[in-house]
Write a protein that holds these residues in place. Structure first.
Motif, short mmCIF file in Angstrom:
data_model
loop_
_atom_site.label_atom_id
_atom_site.label_comp_id
_atom_site.label_asym_id
_atom_site.label_seq_id
_atom_site.Cartn_x
_atom_site.Cartn_y
_atom_site.Cartn_z
N LYS A 1 0.84 -1.21 0.00
CA LYS A 1 0.00 0.00 0.00
C LYS A 1 0.87 1.26 0.00
O LYS A 1 0.61 2.21 -0.74
N ASN A 2 1.91 1.22 0.84
CA ASN A 2 2.81 2.39 0.91
C ASN A 2 3.57 2.57 -0.40
O ASN A 2 3.77 3.70 -0.86
N ALA A 3 4.00 1.43 -0.98
CA ALA A 3 4.77 1.51 -2.23
C ALA A 3 3.92 2.04 -3.37
O ALA A 3 4.37 2.83 -4.21
N ILE A 4 2.67 1.61 -3.42
CA ILE A 4 1.75 2.09 -4.46
C ILE A 4 1.48 3.59 -4.28
O ILE A 4 1.47 4.35 -5.24
N LYS A 5 1.28 3.94 -3.02
CA LYS A 5 1.02 5.35 -2.71
C LYS A 5 2.19 6.23 -3.12
O LYS A 5 2.01 7.33 -3.66
N ASN A 6 3.41 5.73 -2.90
CA ASN A 6 4.62 6.50 -3.20
C ASN A 6 5.16 6.22 -4.61
O ASN A 6 6.21 6.75 -4.98
#
Length: 261
Positions: free
Chosen positions: A84-89
């Protein structure tokens, strides 16, 4: 010890399968009867010591499976959060690493699943898989299809005269050969060991006549085959089969009892 107990259990269940009600006392009497045919003394101290060791190992294996499953769940939770964090960033590098981790995790889960739901000898699915994965909570079929009950012929004779190793190799050959030929026909199927010398093939919504024709052709091919062990023992493999359709939400046990007994 496990192979001995499995054989006695299979013989006991095979005899009691048609009974609508099986009391503990009935099961024990039948188990005792089949144990004696293998010269097992249920009161023998050495047998009990071996049994205690076997049970302890089984518990250890169960704990190991549970531990690995929980560890896998923790990894899934962490990977999901990281994704989720990687997609967001928009972090493609991190996403690739997470993808690799998920692939490794899948392999770990497959390994645990195979230990629980695969027959140790033939690597076909086992009875646990039938009841825990293929059927619903009421032990009914999840969807319609065709079921074939495969019987290895002369199983007792081969086991008693040639031993466990020869019998195991015969089972391995038959399962591999049958599944190879079914794959060549491009039929959707699963195969599972049921009891003793019996396997079940579940065809997924295939035509009954076509499945029967395929199995009959395989049966004829098998009977034209001769197996030779390293010690020079020659065996003619044979199997028979019974086949029937099943419907979604139909009882598995009732189908086995009414169609194949």
């Amino acid at each position: 010890m496990k192979k001995i107990l499995k054989r006695v259990t299979d013989d006991t269940i095979n005899e009691l399968l048609q009974n609508e009600i099986i009391l503990p006392s009935t099961y024990f009497q039948c188990f005792d009867k089949h144990a004696k045919t293998l010269d097992i003394d249920l009161e023998d101290k050495e047998f009990h010591d071996n049994l205690d060791s076997f049970i302890a190992k089984e518990y250890a294996d169960i704990n190991d499976y549970a531990k690995k499953t929980l560890e896998s769940l923790d990894k899934v939770t962490t990977a999901t959060k990281d994704a989720k964090n990687a997609i967001k960033n928009r972090d493609e590098s991190s996403l690739q690493k997470i993808y690799t981790q998920m692939e490794e995790l899948k392999k770990e889960l497959d390994s645990v699943t195979n230990k629980v739901f695969r027959d140790e000898i033939t690597k076909a699915f086992n009875k646990k898989w039938i009841y825990n994965s293929f059927l619903n909570n009421e032990y009914q079929f999840k969807k319609r299809g065709v079921l074939a009950l495969i019987n290895i012929e002369n199983a007792d004779y081969i086991f008693e005269n040639y031993g466990q190793l020869i019998f195991d190799n015969l089972q391995i050959f038959l399962v591999k050969y049958i599944t190879k030929k079914i794959k060549e026909e491009k039929l959707t199927y699963c195969i599972a060991r049921f009891i003793k010398n019996q396997f079940i093939i579940f065809f997924d919504e295939e035509d009954l006549k076509e499945c029967s024709n395929v199995l009959n052709n395989i049966k004829n091919l098998v009977e034209d085959t001769t197996l030779k062990s390293k010690s020079g023992i020659l065996i003619k493999p044979k199997f028979s089969y019974e086949i029937a359709t099943y419907q979604k939400n139909e009882s598995f046990s009732e189908l086995i009892e009414h169609s194949f007994r």
